[in-house]
Design a protein around this motif. Structure first.
Motif: not given
Length: 158
Positions: A29-31, A36-38, A46-47, A59-67
């Protein structure tokens, strides 16, 4: 053990062959919060864990572009580029996000070289076929074909 790439020929001779598979990486979640902040995208899915618990995902999920952005990090498990004097992210031919990545889950990268061709300025345009596997999932988190251009030290200098 990563594959060592030292010359354009190392890329060209591996076209169509698998490069390998990275280790697993836990997406915390920290990543997700840092991404999200960046990116400035603070979408609740997400947050905001409280909001996300009320969704079908639970639950929250990662951004696709983050992966997708994890490609360089995970590729470092698969290959080492030696004698490269410059590299450029040329873009993506295709990107899809078939499955959500819940916070705390793990992904790994399976990579192959889809193409490698010389370009006029001495570089090698390299197409990488990437599959980001989601541990325990029946679909990948991301499937992408990305393109980099690499310039190597000329043979007389290496």
């Amino acid at each position: 053990m990563p594959i060592v790439i030292t010359s354009p020929d190392d890329l060209v001779t591996r076209v169509g062959l698998p490069l390998g598979v990275s280790g697993w990486h836990r997406v915390s979640q920290d990543e997700i919060d840092h991404f999200a902040a960046g990116s400035g995208n603070r979408a609740a899915i997400h947050v905001d864990p409280e909001f996300a618990r009320q969704t079908p995902l639970g639950t929250t999920i990662a951004f696709g572009i983050q992966i997708l952005a994890m490609a360089t990090m995970l590729l470092s498990d698969i290959w080492e580029l030696h004698n490269v004097v410059n590299g450029a992210d040329y873009g993506a031919n295709r990107v899809r996000y078939p499955a959500a990545v819940p916070a705390g889950s793990r992904v790994r990268l399976r990579a192959a070289i889809g193409g490698a061709e010389p370009v006029d300025d001495g570089g090698v345009r390299t197409t990488l076929d990437l599959v980001f596997e989601l541990e325990g999932g029946d679909r990948p988190a991301c499937v992408a074909q990305i393109v980099f251009v690499y310039w190597f030290v000329p043979p007389e200098r290496s």
